[in-house]
Design an enzyme around this catalytic site. Sequence first.
Site, PDB file in Angstrom:
ATOM      1  CB  SER A  37       6.302  -3.171  11.417  1.00  0.00           C
ATOM      2  OG  SER A  37       5.428  -3.548  10.365  1.00  0.00           O
ATOM      3  CB  SER A 106       6.945  -1.187   5.212  1.00  0.00           C
ATOM      4  OG  SER A 106       5.765  -1.904   5.411  1.00  0.00           O
ATOM      5  CG  ASP A 227       4.717  -4.691  -1.505  1.00  0.00           C
ATOM      6  OD1 ASP A 227       4.318  -5.587  -0.745  1.00  0.00           O
ATOM      7  OD2 ASP A 227       5.237  -3.632  -1.105  1.00  0.00           O
ATOM      8  CG  HIS A 255       7.073  -5.117   1.633  1.00  0.00           C
ATOM      9  ND1 HIS A 255       6.353  -3.981   1.308  1.00  0.00           N
ATOM     10  CD2 HIS A 255       7.339  -5.013   2.963  1.00  0.00           C
ATOM     11  CE1 HIS A 255       6.184  -3.244   2.389  1.00  0.00           C
ATOM     12  NE2 HIS A 255       6.775  -3.836   3.404  1.00  0.00           N
TER      13      HIS A 255
END
Length: 280
Positions: A37, A106, A227, A255
């Site tokens: 996102s 994610s 992350d 990430h």
Amino acid sequence: MSETANPEIGRSVPVAGRATNYLEAGAGAPVLLLHGSGPGVTAYANWRLTLPALAVHFRAIAPDAAGFGYTQRLPGDAYGLDLWVDHIAGFLDALGIGRTHVIGNSFGGALAVALADRHPDRVDRLVLMGSAAVDFPMTPGLDAVWGYEPSEENMAAIMDWFAHDRTLITPEIVRSRYQASIRPGYHESYAAMFPAPRQRHLNALLTPPERIARLPHRALIVHGRDDRVIPLEASVRLHHLLAASDLHVFGNCGHWTQIEKTGAFNRLVTDFLLDQGDGA
């Protein structure tokens, strides 16, 4: 670059009146890839290094989720888990896919878990990367990502949260992602998804843990040890909840698992999806 030459634009299929942009490569058992996102994100931005590897063995399909990328934005869209999961299920219907492996990154991992919960017969195996599917306190990294306001400086700061290896954050990547984030309608829809306070939006992506624990699907859970957007503890918890799961943690990785550890990630996922051992 003309729109027709833009690698982010693939095929289009109508899903409940929404022209949905998607990339497709290869043949065989389907694998659905759900992106994260970040601002200006597209399926291509997330999966450009993964699609060619999966296409060797599978029919790899990566759509732009509702409100993201080149998928059509509709007036009155109320972004949330219901819309996103219904759009994914409708997308599978539009392509005539009854059952598929699902890889979620994610935010896309939260959608993958919700899809498996709500439509268990549509999902074969799950690959969950740095997934936001269980409860955790909002991190400064995720708060910064969701609170992005367009500028090249702000995009550079966002990229810094994503990557452990800062050499990946080139001026060209920053400029490209910034330009993507300011295409007409992009920031308007993005800003409408996660306004402050943002913990409530994170909580709204969750599938209740008791429902996750009932999922029978084989799952590979992948996380970068370093992350700073989604904490490693979230994947550890998913691993404990999902009985038929394996957990792989990459060191010196943030990430961007599929980008920072491309070769190892692609081999790990391919081997998992091809494995015909017990529990297949």
